[in-house]
Every structure is written in C-alpha cells, then in structure tokens.
Enzyme design. Structure first.
Site, PDB file in Angstrom:
ATOM      1  N   GLU A  21       0.841  -1.208   0.000  1.00  0.00           N
ATOM      2  CA  GLU A  21       0.000   0.000   0.000  1.00  0.00           C
ATOM      3  C   GLU A  21       0.875   1.257   0.000  1.00  0.00           C
ATOM      4  OE1 GLU A  21      -0.913   1.983   3.083  1.00  0.00           O
ATOM      5  OE2 GLU A  21      -0.218   0.695   4.698  1.00  0.00           O
ATOM      6  N   LYS A 155      -3.309  -1.720  14.678  1.00  0.00           N
ATOM      7  CA  LYS A 155      -2.602  -0.566  15.255  1.00  0.00           C
ATOM      8  C   LYS A 155      -3.062  -0.299  16.689  1.00  0.00           C
ATOM      9  CE  LYS A 155      -2.801   2.465  11.633  1.00  0.00           C
ATOM     10  NZ  LYS A 155      -2.705   1.839  10.338  1.00  0.00           N
TER      11      LYS A 155
HETATM   12  N1  PSU Z   1       0.324   0.839   8.572  1.00  0.00           N
HETATM   13  C1  PSU Z   1       1.307   1.689   8.930  1.00  0.00           C
HETATM   14  N2  PSU Z   1       1.129   3.016   8.675  1.00  0.00           N
HETATM   15  C2  PSU Z   1       0.017   3.496   8.053  1.00  0.00           C
HETATM   16  C3  PSU Z   1      -1.013   2.576   7.671  1.00  0.00           C
HETATM   17  C4  PSU Z   1      -0.804   1.260   7.951  1.00  0.00           C
HETATM   18  O1  PSU Z   1       2.316   1.279   9.498  1.00  0.00           O
HETATM   19  O2  PSU Z   1      -0.092   4.709   7.834  1.00  0.00           O
HETATM   20  C5  PSU Z   1      -2.251   3.115   6.956  1.00  0.00           C
HETATM   21  C6  PSU Z   1      -2.876   2.048   6.051  1.00  0.00           C
HETATM   22  O3  PSU Z   1      -2.983   2.597   4.747  1.00  0.00           O
HETATM   23  C7  PSU Z   1      -4.240   1.816   6.647  1.00  0.00           C
HETATM   24  C8  PSU Z   1      -4.548   3.173   7.200  1.00  0.00           C
HETATM   25  O4  PSU Z   1      -5.186   1.364   5.713  1.00  0.00           O
HETATM   26  O5  PSU Z   1      -3.309   3.501   7.841  1.00  0.00           O
HETATM   27  C9  PSU Z   1      -5.734   3.187   8.132  1.00  0.00           C
HETATM   28  O6  PSU Z   1      -6.348   4.437   8.048  1.00  0.00           O
HETATM   29  P1  PSU Z   1      -7.807   4.686   8.676  1.00  0.00           P
HETATM   30  O7  PSU Z   1      -7.647   4.377  10.127  1.00  0.00           O
HETATM   31  O8  PSU Z   1      -8.097   6.126   8.395  1.00  0.00           O
HETATM   32  O9  PSU Z   1      -8.739   3.758   7.972  1.00  0.00           O
END
Ligand code: PSU
Ligand code: MN
Length: 304
Positions: A21, A155
């Site tokens: 990604e 996360k």
């Molecule tokens: N993993 C990381 N850093 C990031 C992400 C994932 O180490 O920035 C990103 C991915 O693209 C994931 C997004 O889909 O964070 C999640 O964003 P949100 O919580 O707005 O859906």
C-alpha cells in the site's frame, strides 16, 4: 488500471507477487524515511523471491507496480489524497494523485489478481467508536475480497477487542504467525486470541488455498509481530499513545485525519522510537508476505 509489465507477467505465470500500500508512504511516515522505507519494502519482497507491486493512483490512473519516479512523487508531493473505497472515484474521475490505504489497495490488488498484501498495521475500530462510529474501511474490505493481508496485528491506537469482533462479523480468518496472540503494532503481544497460530508460510498458504477453493470470498489477516530488537514494551508506548489520543481530542482531529495525526504525534512523543519500530515491522511483514506468496505459487504449480 495500469499494471507494470513485470507485475502483469508474474501474475499470468502464477509467480509470487506481493501488493504494497502507499498511504504508509504518503501519510504514515515523514520524508525521507517514508521513501527509504518504500524502497526497503520492495527490496525485502525481492530478497524473498517475489515481485513487489506498490499501488497508488497516479494522475487519475490506478497503477499496480509503481516506477521509481512514481514512488518518489508519492513520497514527496503535497497533493496526494488518502484513498479509501469512497475516494477512488474522485481521484480517478478528476485526474488526481492518491495514496491507497489498505482498503483501496485491497480493491485494486484483488482486481489485478494479486493474492497477498503487506502493510504495517491495518486500520480498525477506533477507541470511542461507540460515539464516533469511526471504523476503518479496511475491515469490510478484508471481509469482501479474496486477499491475504500481512500486518503487525492491529494498530495499538485502536480498540483491539472491538476490532477482533468486527473481523469475526466480517468472516475474516485471523491467523498469527509464530506468536500466541494478536500483535499490537509497536509491541508484540496484545494477549488477545486469534483463530489459529501458524508456524510456517506453507501452512498459511494451505489455509488461503482452502478458503479460495471453498469460494467463501473474503480474506485472511495474518498477524506478524514487530521484530524483538525494535518492538516497544507496552509500559513504554501505552502512555505515549494515551497522550497522543488526548492531544487529538483536544485539537478536534477526526475522520480520515485521525490515523496520520496519531502516528505522527507518537513519533514526536517517542523521540522517533516508534518510527523505527514501524519501519522494522513493515519490512518484516513484506518479507513474510513474500514467503506466503512463494508458498502459494508452489501449491499452484503442484496443481493444488
Ligand atoms: N500501517 C502503517 N502506517 C500506516 C497505515 C498502515 O504502518 O499509515 C495506513 C494504512 O494505509 C491503513 C490506514 O489502511 O493507515 C488506516 O487508516 P484509517 O484508520 O483512516 O482507515
Ligand atoms: Mn476512520
């Protein structure tokens, strides 16, 4: 959709390919570490014998397998949108630049016929979701597409037990690689149960193949803990996360700005240690993704 020649050839030959990604590059890490990491992720995939396919939207074109110049542009331009399913038509329709989150990367990878995706940590159910309704599109997208996502669990800024509940509702198979519990991003062990602890990439590949053969649809989450040397103990990172969440609340940060804000704030408050952990875990996930893709390719060649 534009698929690079190398990636397109690997897909038709059933050779191992790993989708990567681009939101982690454009919105998840500061320059120049983001660009170095993007390159290191691709290198890690190649070192394990697979082909990397970093995905983004380039001037309105969904691209699978970015060139070096495109990678540089995604890492440095100031006008790169953060794309989830709802944003793809805007970026594509209006010829914009966009970095794909796990959710949008899943969509484009699945359309291209790529079976494995690696990231740092997927999005999930945010803390306080019972009032904000903030649940990442990553979860339903994993529920709806044939894809295996390798991630350091969920996360740690999120509500992990609620995220596991939504993954169950979505029908996502949750595996842990060589660790007893779900990983919690910067640290290694959330203490939360997974559906199965896998000890080898071949075992994961057999589960992926069975899911595909059943035509179940939907994906598999493989949790892979941050490497020991750089993982941050819970006692150390939990107060930092709490402080970052407080500051986000105070500044009224919400919606798609939440995750990038929190990751950057945690880098600042941890004196950069969280960034080292994030880079290390992402590279480790790219490696495991490549091993799983290689095992899948071997099964395919054996006719299974
Ligand atoms: N993993 C990381 N850093 C990031 C992400 C994932 O180490 O920035 C990103 C991915 O693209 C994931 C997004 O889909 O964070 C999640 O964003 P949100 O919580 O707005 O859906
Ligand atoms: Mn959200």
């Amino acid at each position: 959709m534009r698929i690079s020649k190398e990636v397109a050839e690997a897909i038709v030959r059933h050779e191992p390919v790993v989708a990567l990604e681009s939101t982690i590059i454009a919105h998840g890490m500061p320059y120049p570490r983001n660009l170095e990491t993007a390159k290191a992720l691709e290198r890690a995939v190649r070192d394990e014998g697979a082909i990397p396919a970093t995905i983004a939207v380039i001037e309105g074109d969904p691209v699978v397998g970015l060139s070096e110049e495109e990678l540089l542009a995604i890492a440095t331009r100031g006008d790169v949108m953060k794309l989830s399913r709802r944003d793809l038509p805007i970026a594509i329709g209006l010829g914009r630049w966009g970095a794909t989150t796990v959710s949008a990367t899943i969509i484009l990878a699945a359309k291209a016929g790529i079976e494995v995706l690696a990231t740092g940590g997927i999005g999930g159910v945010h803390r306080g979701a019972e009032s904000t309704f903030d649940i990442s599109r990553d979860l339903p997208e994993l529920g709806e597409n044939d894809i295996t996502v390798v991630s350091s669990g969920v996360k740690a800024i999120l509500d992990l037990p609620k995220t596991l509940e939504v993954l169950e509702t979505e029908g996502v198979t949750v595996l842990s690689y060589q660790a007893p519990h779900l990983a919690d991003f910067y640290s290694q062990d959330s203490g939360l149960p997974v559906d199965y602890v896998a000890n080898a990439p071949e075992e994961i590949a057999r589960i992926v193949r069975a899911r595909r053969n059943l035509s179940l649809g939907g994906g598999i989450l493989v949790s892979n803990p941050c490497p020991s040397g750089l993982a941050l103990p819970r006692e150390k990172i939990d107060p930092v996360i709490a402080k970052a969440l407080d500051e986000a609340e105070r500044e009224g940060i919400r919606g798609k700005a939440s995750t990038p804000y929190l990751l950057a704030k945690i880098v600042e408050l941890s004196g950069g240690e969280s960034l080292e952990a994030n880079v290390a875990l992402a590279i480790n996930n790219a490696r495991l993704g490549a091993k799983i893709a290689c095992a899948l390719s071997s099964l395919q060649k054996e006719g299974r």
